[in-house]
Design a protein around this motif. Sequence first.
Motif, PDB file in Angstrom:
ATOM      1  N   THR A   1       5.019 -28.659 -23.774  1.00  0.00           N
ATOM      2  CA  THR A   1       4.081 -29.318 -24.694  1.00  0.00           C
ATOM      3  C   THR A   1       3.008 -28.347 -25.166  1.00  0.00           C
ATOM      4  OG1 THR A   1       4.483 -31.521 -23.806  1.00  0.00           O
ATOM      5  CG2 THR A   1       2.324 -31.156 -24.780  1.00  0.00           C
ATOM      6  N   TYR A   2       2.546 -28.506 -26.402  1.00  0.00           N
ATOM      7  CA  TYR A   2       1.444 -27.702 -26.934  1.00  0.00           C
ATOM      8  C   TYR A   2       0.121 -28.355 -26.566  1.00  0.00           C
ATOM      9  CZ  TYR A   2       4.797 -25.039 -29.684  1.00  0.00           C
ATOM     10  OH  TYR A   2       5.837 -24.244 -30.070  1.00  0.00           O
ATOM     11  N   TYR A   3      -0.652 -27.655 -25.759  1.00  0.00           N
ATOM     12  CA  TYR A   3      -1.973 -28.129 -25.341  1.00  0.00           C
ATOM     13  C   TYR A   3      -3.057 -27.423 -26.156  1.00  0.00           C
ATOM     14  CZ  TYR A   3      -0.371 -30.683 -21.212  1.00  0.00           C
ATOM     15  OH  TYR A   3       0.218 -31.594 -20.378  1.00  0.00           O
ATOM     16  N   VAL A   4      -4.013 -28.218 -26.640  1.00  0.00           N
ATOM     17  CA  VAL A   4      -5.176 -27.668 -27.320  1.00  0.00           C
ATOM     18  C   VAL A   4      -6.237 -27.335 -26.270  1.00  0.00           C
ATOM     19  CG1 VAL A   4      -7.040 -28.252 -28.926  1.00  0.00           C
ATOM     20  CG2 VAL A   4      -4.663 -28.855 -29.463  1.00  0.00           C
ATOM     21  N   ASP A   5      -6.367 -28.222 -25.288  1.00  0.00           N
ATOM     22  CA  ASP A   5      -7.139 -27.959 -24.075  1.00  0.00           C
ATOM     23  C   ASP A   5      -6.538 -28.865 -23.004  1.00  0.00           C
ATOM     24  OD1 ASP A   5      -8.428 -30.583 -24.129  1.00  0.00           O
ATOM     25  OD2 ASP A   5      -9.672 -29.777 -25.745  1.00  0.00           O
ATOM     26  N   SER A   6      -7.108 -28.879 -21.814  1.00  0.00           N
ATOM     27  CA  SER A   6      -6.424 -29.572 -20.714  1.00  0.00           C
ATOM     28  C   SER A   6      -6.281 -31.081 -20.948  1.00  0.00           C
ATOM     29  CB  SER A   6      -7.145 -29.303 -19.391  1.00  0.00           C
ATOM     30  OG  SER A   6      -8.414 -29.914 -19.436  1.00  0.00           O
ATOM     31  N   GLN A   7      -7.090 -31.650 -21.860  1.00  0.00           N
ATOM     32  CA  GLN A   7      -7.025 -33.096 -22.095  1.00  0.00           C
ATOM     33  C   GLN A   7      -6.506 -33.477 -23.484  1.00  0.00           C
ATOM     34  OE1 GLN A   7      -7.338 -35.104 -19.580  1.00  0.00           O
ATOM     35  NE2 GLN A   7      -7.787 -33.233 -18.421  1.00  0.00           N
ATOM     36  N   THR A   8      -6.154 -32.482 -24.300  1.00  0.00           N
ATOM     37  CA  THR A   8      -5.745 -32.753 -25.683  1.00  0.00           C
ATOM     38  C   THR A   8      -4.455 -32.024 -26.002  1.00  0.00           C
ATOM     39  OG1 THR A   8      -8.113 -32.683 -26.189  1.00  0.00           O
ATOM     40  CG2 THR A   8      -6.601 -32.809 -28.067  1.00  0.00           C
ATOM     41  N   VAL A   9      -3.514 -32.733 -26.630  1.00  0.00           N
ATOM     42  CA  VAL A   9      -2.232 -32.110 -26.994  1.00  0.00           C
ATOM     43  C   VAL A   9      -1.905 -32.381 -28.455  1.00  0.00           C
ATOM     44  CG1 VAL A   9      -1.300 -32.364 -24.644  1.00  0.00           C
ATOM     45  CG2 VAL A   9      -0.882 -34.163 -26.343  1.00  0.00           C
ATOM     46  N   LEU A  10      -0.945 -31.619 -28.977  1.00  0.00           N
ATOM     47  CA  LEU A  10      -0.285 -32.007 -30.220  1.00  0.00           C
ATOM     48  C   LEU A  10       0.787 -32.990 -29.772  1.00  0.00           C
ATOM     49  CD1 LEU A  10      -0.093 -28.518 -31.905  1.00  0.00           C
ATOM     50  CD2 LEU A  10      -1.255 -30.530 -32.826  1.00  0.00           C
ATOM     51  N   ARG A  11       0.757 -34.215 -30.293  1.00  0.00           N
ATOM     52  CA  ARG A  11       1.666 -35.252 -29.772  1.00  0.00           C
ATOM     53  C   ARG A  11       3.100 -34.738 -29.737  1.00  0.00           C
ATOM     54  NH1 ARG A  11       0.569 -38.713 -35.166  1.00  0.00           N
ATOM     55  NH2 ARG A  11       1.646 -37.253 -36.545  1.00  0.00           N
ATOM     56  N   CYS A  12       3.809 -35.062 -28.657  1.00  0.00           N
ATOM     57  CA  CYS A  12       5.212 -34.636 -28.573  1.00  0.00           C
ATOM     58  C   CYS A  12       6.142 -35.768 -28.963  1.00  0.00           C
ATOM     59  CB  CYS A  12       5.537 -34.069 -27.205  1.00  0.00           C
ATOM     60  SG  CYS A  12       5.670 -35.297 -25.920  1.00  0.00           S
ATOM     61  N   HIS A  13       5.579 -36.946 -29.231  1.00  0.00           N
ATOM     62  CA  HIS A  13       6.374 -38.061 -29.760  1.00  0.00           C
ATOM     63  C   HIS A  13       5.438 -39.080 -30.397  1.00  0.00           C
ATOM     64  CE1 HIS A  13       6.301 -40.130 -25.482  1.00  0.00           C
ATOM     65  NE2 HIS A  13       5.125 -39.724 -25.855  1.00  0.00           N
ATOM     66  N   THR A  14       5.997 -39.894 -31.288  1.00  0.00           N
ATOM     67  CA  THR A  14       5.164 -40.914 -31.937  1.00  0.00           C
ATOM     68  C   THR A  14       4.867 -42.077 -30.986  1.00  0.00           C
ATOM     69  OG1 THR A  14       7.242 -41.633 -32.980  1.00  0.00           O
ATOM     70  CG2 THR A  14       5.681 -40.433 -34.368  1.00  0.00           C
ATOM     71  N   SER A  15       5.523 -42.099 -29.823  1.00  0.00           N
ATOM     72  CA  SER A  15       5.208 -43.124 -28.820  1.00  0.00           C
ATOM     73  C   SER A  15       3.745 -43.035 -28.372  1.00  0.00           C
ATOM     74  CB  SER A  15       6.125 -42.983 -27.597  1.00  0.00           C
ATOM     75  OG  SER A  15       7.480 -43.071 -27.973  1.00  0.00           O
ATOM     76  N   ALA A  16       3.107 -41.895 -28.634  1.00  0.00           N
ATOM     77  CA  ALA A  16       1.699 -41.722 -28.283  1.00  0.00           C
ATOM     78  C   ALA A  16       0.797 -42.771 -28.932  1.00  0.00           C
ATOM     79  CB  ALA A  16       1.231 -40.323 -28.696  1.00  0.00           C
ATOM     80  N   HIS A  17       1.291 -43.454 -29.962  1.00  0.00           N
ATOM     81  CA  HIS A  17       0.443 -44.423 -30.670  1.00  0.00           C
ATOM     82  C   HIS A  17       0.744 -45.876 -30.321  1.00  0.00           C
ATOM     83  CE1 HIS A  17      -1.239 -41.170 -33.025  1.00  0.00           C
ATOM     84  NE2 HIS A  17      -0.005 -40.725 -33.228  1.00  0.00           N
ATOM     85  N   GLN A  18       1.759 -46.101 -29.467  1.00  0.00           N
ATOM     86  CA  GLN A  18       2.128 -47.487 -29.122  1.00  0.00           C
ATOM     87  C   GLN A  18       0.955 -48.305 -28.592  1.00  0.00           C
ATOM     88  OE1 GLN A  18       5.296 -47.754 -26.262  1.00  0.00           O
ATOM     89  NE2 GLN A  18       6.849 -46.876 -27.628  1.00  0.00           N
ATOM     90  N   ALA A  19       0.286 -47.768 -27.578  1.00  0.00           N
ATOM     91  CA  ALA A  19      -0.716 -48.562 -26.857  1.00  0.00           C
ATOM     92  C   ALA A  19      -1.885 -48.959 -27.758  1.00  0.00           C
ATOM     93  CB  ALA A  19      -1.213 -47.793 -25.634  1.00  0.00           C
ATOM     94  N   GLU A  20      -2.406 -47.975 -28.525  1.00  0.00           N
ATOM     95  CA  GLU A  20      -3.572 -48.285 -29.368  1.00  0.00           C
ATOM     96  C   GLU A  20      -3.208 -49.317 -30.440  1.00  0.00           C
ATOM     97  OE1 GLU A  20      -3.045 -43.895 -30.957  1.00  0.00           O
ATOM     98  OE2 GLU A  20      -4.509 -44.887 -32.250  1.00  0.00           O
ATOM     99  N   LEU A  21      -2.006 -49.230 -31.005  1.00  0.00           N
ATOM    100  CA  LEU A  21      -1.623 -50.178 -32.055  1.00  0.00           C
ATOM    101  C   LEU A  21      -1.419 -51.577 -31.473  1.00  0.00           C
ATOM    102  CD1 LEU A  21       0.657 -47.872 -34.226  1.00  0.00           C
ATOM    103  CD2 LEU A  21      -1.632 -48.734 -34.800  1.00  0.00           C
ATOM    104  N   LEU A  22      -0.861 -51.648 -30.268  1.00  0.00           N
ATOM    105  CA  LEU A  22      -0.742 -52.946 -29.584  1.00  0.00           C
ATOM    106  C   LEU A  22      -2.124 -53.544 -29.342  1.00  0.00           C
ATOM    107  CD1 LEU A  22       1.924 -52.469 -26.776  1.00  0.00           C
ATOM    108  CD2 LEU A  22       1.920 -54.253 -28.543  1.00  0.00           C
ATOM    109  N   ARG A  23      -3.019 -52.720 -28.836  1.00  0.00           N
ATOM    110  CA  ARG A  23      -4.385 -53.188 -28.563  1.00  0.00           C
ATOM    111  C   ARG A  23      -5.074 -53.671 -29.832  1.00  0.00           C
ATOM    112  NH1 ARG A  23      -4.711 -48.981 -25.004  1.00  0.00           N
ATOM    113  NH2 ARG A  23      -5.879 -47.605 -26.405  1.00  0.00           N
ATOM    114  N   ASP A  24      -4.742 -53.021 -30.959  1.00  0.00           N
ATOM    115  CA  ASP A  24      -5.329 -53.439 -32.234  1.00  0.00           C
ATOM    116  C   ASP A  24      -4.688 -54.714 -32.773  1.00  0.00           C
ATOM    117  OD1 ASP A  24      -7.033 -51.322 -32.167  1.00  0.00           O
ATOM    118  OD2 ASP A  24      -5.953 -50.097 -33.636  1.00  0.00           O
ATOM    119  N   GLY A  25      -3.718 -55.270 -32.037  1.00  0.00           N
ATOM    120  CA  GLY A  25      -3.156 -56.563 -32.422  1.00  0.00           C
ATOM    121  C   GLY A  25      -1.851 -56.506 -33.195  1.00  0.00           C
TER     122      GLY A  25
END
Length: 381
Positions: free
Chosen positions: A102-126
Amino acid sequence: TSAAAAAVEVGGVKIARDDVVKEDDPTNNVPDTIFSKIGLQLHRRDNHPLGILKNTIYDYFDKNFAGQFDKFDDLCPLVSVKQNFDDVLVPADHVSRSYNDTYYVDSQTVLRCHTSAHQAELLRDGHTHFLVTGDVYRRDSIDSTHYPVFHQMEGFRVFSPDDWSGSGMDGTAYAAADLKKTLEGLARHLFGAVEMRWVDTYFPFTNPSFELEIYFQDDWLEVLGCGVTEQEILKRNGRTDHVAWAFGLGLERLAMVLFDIPDIRLFWSNDKRFTSQFSEGKLDVKFKPFSKFPPCYKDMSFWINDAFTENNLCEVVRGIAGDLVEEVKLIDNFTNKKGMTSHCYRIAYRSMERSLTDEEINSLQLNVRETVKNKLNVELR
Ligand code: FA5
Ligand code: MG
């Protein structure tokens, strides 16, 4: 290749080069070649094969689901480790989290390796029905179907108990059946008749999980992963007692099959002989290679060390040869009596656009050898 811009803007977020590429920071592994792809958003160009494909998939969902699917194609690819991994239940020790993958920008930030990275926030948004298209980033091997930046479309659909109660199935079986039916319908919408097969697989975020493969250029090509979403993800994001399916399509892989595009590097070509062959809404196009230039093979052998990985080698080669490298392939591997391991890699150089000269390739290969020796600390043989 020109020098990377100082900053780009994606989805209203300004991304400065110096915040993403930090040569001397051990928590960062993003090279300029990767930064220079951020913001290009090939999937948002209506005359590009990826844009044409995205719009065609949108049509399928609009027709079959009466516009219920919300669409996102401009979400920023810089995400937190939490979004990319924790939110989709990727275990703490999973290989995909490593700096090798994975490409890390720093230890807590990455360039997403899949679009699944957005599942949780979109669910939370309803949202209960959504499609997310975007560029994703992975350190990976080099061949005609793998590229370190590619595009995915995520699909997600939530069911409530009313949806499956009359079906005689439990929620999971109902969602799995609906998922397969939906994706088989999509494959028919895109390809008409095509040879395909389902393969059981594993993802941390779905159970059961499947991959769909399509027969292409004499082999099975994996085009998507999918499955029934883990209950934990729904529970954490406000959908207890619901069931959902999710999929992640590789857009390049589907477009290669659809348009007969033989090499994944072509998607990045600005050559008119490539770009002019595609236009908005036209699906019945078969790519005509403008010419097939000969490949040139160079072998290199070295004693590896414990830190050696093929992904690191590929990144060095890509950093020097860019899109002139077509494939990096391990062709020999042995361990001697002293326990030293030797690898021989065959590098295929080929331009999609012109003939390469011997001098040009020799100088690239010399540079690759020097850099591999110095950066990867291996002993050339
Ligand atoms: C995933 O990325 C999962 N997030 C997909 C998913 C979503 C599963 C939702 C379940 C539910 P995977 O790593 O297999 O899975 O990648 C998905 C697709 O991306 C692959 O099937 C393939 O078509 C494409 N792909 C993967 N790596 C590359 C690459 N280096 N270059 C081009 N395409 C790739
Ligand atoms: Mg896979």
